[in-house]
Design an enzyme around this catalytic site. Structure first.
Site, short mmCIF file in Angstrom:
data_model
loop_
_atom_site.label_atom_id
_atom_site.label_comp_id
_atom_site.label_asym_id
_atom_site.label_seq_id
_atom_site.Cartn_x
_atom_site.Cartn_y
_atom_site.Cartn_z
N ASN A 23 0.38 11.12 -6.80
CA ASN A 23 0.83 11.06 -5.41
C ASN A 23 1.16 12.44 -4.86
O ASN A 23 1.47 12.58 -3.67
CB ASN A 23 2.01 10.10 -5.28
CG ASN A 23 1.57 8.66 -5.51
OD1 ASN A 23 0.37 8.38 -5.49
ND2 ASN A 23 2.51 7.77 -5.76
N ARG A 92 -5.53 3.73 -0.55
CA ARG A 92 -4.64 3.73 0.60
C ARG A 92 -4.39 5.16 1.13
O ARG A 92 -4.32 5.41 2.32
CB ARG A 92 -3.32 3.10 0.15
CG ARG A 92 -2.12 3.39 0.98
CD ARG A 92 -2.07 2.52 2.18
NE ARG A 92 -0.92 2.87 3.00
CZ ARG A 92 -0.60 2.25 4.10
NH1 ARG A 92 -1.31 1.25 4.52
NH2 ARG A 92 0.44 2.61 4.79
N CYS A 116 -4.40 -0.50 -3.51
CA CYS A 116 -3.86 -1.64 -4.24
C CYS A 116 -3.24 -2.63 -3.27
O CYS A 116 -2.63 -2.25 -2.28
CB CYS A 116 -2.79 -1.17 -5.22
SG CYS A 116 -3.43 -0.34 -6.66
N ARG A 121 0.05 -3.52 4.38
CA ARG A 121 0.42 -2.09 4.39
C ARG A 121 -0.01 -1.49 5.71
O ARG A 121 -1.03 -0.81 5.81
CB ARG A 121 -0.20 -1.37 3.19
CG ARG A 121 0.36 -1.88 1.88
CD ARG A 121 -0.22 -1.18 0.68
NE ARG A 121 0.29 0.16 0.48
CZ ARG A 121 -0.04 0.93 -0.54
NH1 ARG A 121 -0.88 0.49 -1.45
NH2 ARG A 121 0.45 2.16 -0.66
N PRO A 122 0.78 -1.75 6.76
CA PRO A 122 0.39 -1.26 8.08
C PRO A 122 0.43 0.27 8.16
O PRO A 122 1.03 0.92 7.30
CB PRO A 122 1.45 -1.86 9.01
CG PRO A 122 2.58 -2.28 8.15
CD PRO A 122 2.06 -2.46 6.76
N ILE A 123 -0.23 0.82 9.18
CA ILE A 123 -0.20 2.28 9.37
C ILE A 123 0.41 2.62 10.73
O ILE A 123 0.17 3.69 11.27
CB ILE A 123 -1.61 2.91 9.20
CG1 ILE A 123 -2.63 2.20 10.11
CG2 ILE A 123 -2.07 2.88 7.76
CD1 ILE A 123 -3.93 2.99 10.27
N ASP A 124 1.22 1.68 11.26
CA ASP A 124 1.78 1.89 12.60
C ASP A 124 2.64 3.16 12.69
O ASP A 124 2.62 3.86 13.71
CB ASP A 124 2.62 0.66 13.01
CG ASP A 124 3.67 0.30 11.99
OD1 ASP A 124 3.35 0.34 10.78
OD2 ASP A 124 4.82 0.01 12.37
N ILE A 328 10.67 -2.14 -1.34
CA ILE A 328 9.75 -1.32 -0.52
C ILE A 328 8.52 -2.12 -0.10
O ILE A 328 8.13 -2.09 1.06
CB ILE A 328 9.31 -0.05 -1.29
CG1 ILE A 328 10.53 0.75 -1.79
CG2 ILE A 328 8.39 0.82 -0.43
CD1 ILE A 328 11.38 1.38 -0.72
#
Ligand code: EPU
Length: 417
Positions: A23, A92, A116, A121-124, A328
């Site tokens: 990451n 992602r 995954c 898993r929004p990207i707002d 989370i």
């Protein structure tokens, strides 16, 4: 699809060096696109997510070469701004290319990211932040079409959640250009500090990364640089929880103590012997370990969500009952059904798992559904009596460099087939 065959019941003993952080490297690779010159990255892990990012950079026109763990990216003259769906869907974190590509080219076209399945898993937060930076963004047929032609002016962005990826995207998008951007309630994960460190060494002006307020002054140009990726704290957690549950002892080198304290303090409370050095940790596990009372995942410096599966797997053989709350992601418990096949006694309600330790796990046929859950199945199988086959191990290769070699060298019996 490949699988692992694991004959469990072996103690794990040895000394290992933790690889560069998955990451950490992924946003660093997006950052190389902003640099007009050669960027040399040391301690680059060999992961499929890294190969996907390199694929994206090559598609955008960059020259990339790799010599063992040293990766070189030269983005000078590259001007691609379209990322094809097949690459975006692989992971992602491909979304961090949005900020970098838009800042470099004034426009970016890419499909929605994959990765995954951990629930929606929004990207707002990413999109709202980029709009605050002056981007015009539309969604058409699953594609993100972003225009950010003008350099941004001064801008304050308040995140309603300290999203790691959104903080990285803002840093990438605001590093080049005019004006000063201040991010409030920024994510404080160490990978963000690593990204800012690399960009600053390339000429950026970023202050406060690693705290909840980050200040980015846009600069005209970023140049080539050299950077060493921070150690992977989640890989460190995987080693520590695996050794705790399989019994044995390990010295881990290349760790940053403050990154791994959530794991070492938990394992100390459970009864392991732990000694933290300046850049290493020693852990010894023997006898009966008792379960933790309650652990909830939190943004950094709390207990990281990515280490949850390793903790839950270990807790399944610790004496007594532990309560684990995933705070989370909405849906990160698919691996728990697989742990149950190995004999674990875990009940889940919503985002809470209640783990009652059993004396022994036993071998079974199980399936990895995501990266960290898959790695947790590896540790549980190594602790179980008898043979386990884990399917869908490609998920694990996204974030662990040859996990079978990692654990074989400590004494585990694990083969890829
Ligand atoms: N979220 C939104 N909207 C957004 C962005 C995030 O609602 O626009 C929500 C997410 O759905 C999630 C929460 O906020 O519920 C946290 O998401 P965040 O953006 O912080 O996570 P991320 O950037 O997508 C990174 C790591 C993850 C790690 C999380 C949390 C990378 C490449 N990925 O994801 O790592 O779990 O931060 O620490 O850095 C993994 O390595 O296995 C992994 C999933």
């Amino acid at each position: 699809m490949s699988s692992f065959i694991i004959n469990g019941g072996k103690h794990l003993v040895g000394e290992k060096t933790v690889t560069g952080a998955k990451n950490g490297i992924l946003p660093l690779l997006a950052a190389t696109y902003l640099c007009d010159g050669k960027v040399t990255i040391h301690n680059c892990p060999e992961l499929t997510d890294v190969s996907t990012s390199i694929g994206i950079l090559k598609h955008l026109g960059c020259k990339c070469s790799r010599e063992k763990s040293v990766l070189t990216v030269d983005s000078l003259g590259s001007d691609g701004f379209i990322i094809p769906e097949r690459l975006m869907r692989e992971m992602r974190s491909s979304i961090v290319f949005l900020g970098a590509v838009a800042a470099k080219c004034g426009k970016a076209v890419m499909s929605l990211p994959g990765g995954c399945e951990l629930g929606p898993r929004p990207i707002d937060i990413h999109i709202d932040a980029l709009k605050r930076l002056g981007a015009d963004i539309e969604f058409t047929n699953g594609q993100i079409i972003c225009n950010m032609p003008e350099p941004t002016g001064d801008c304050d962005i308040h995140l309603n959640f300290p999203s790691v990826g959104a903080t990285e995207n803002i840093i990438l998008a605001a590093s080049k250009g005019k004006g000063t951007t201040v991010v409030h309630n920024a994510a404080r994960e160490p990978e963000i500090k690593d990204l800012a460190g690399m960009l600053n060494s390339a000429g950026a002006d970023i202050k406060g990364a690693g705290t909840s307020t980050v200040l980015i002054k846009g600069v005209n140009k970023l140049h080539g640089t050299e950077h060493t990726v921070m150690p992977d704290r989640i890989v460190a957690a995987s080693y520590l929880f695996a050794v705790a549950m399989c019994k044995g002892k390990i010295t881990l080198n290349n760790i940053i103590p403050e990154h791994i304290v959530p794991f070492t303090s938990c394992l100390y409370d459970c009864g392991c012997e732990v000694k933290l050095g300046e850049s290493s940790v020693f852990l010894k596990s023997g006898g009966t370990l008792k379960n933790f009372d309650s652990i909830t995942t939190q943004p950094f410096p709390g207990f990281p969500t990515d280490a949850g599966p390793a903790l839950v797997a270990a807790a399944s053989v610790f004496k007594g009952t532990g309560v684990f709350v995933e705070n989370i992601f909405d849906s990160r418990f698919r691996y728990i059904g697989e742990l149950s096949r190995l004999g674990a006694n875990i009940r889940t309600v919503g985002r809470t798992a209640v783990i009652t330790g059993v004396k022994r796990l036993h071998g079974a046929q199980v399936t990895a559904h995501d990266l960290r859950g898959g790695a947790a199945l590896v540790s549980a199988s190594m602790a179980a009596d008898g043979q386990t086959e884990i399917n869908n191990i490609e998920f694990i290769d996204r974030g662990y460099e040859h996990i079978e070699d990692m654990f074989s060298s400590l004494g585990a019996d694990i083969k890829r087939c």
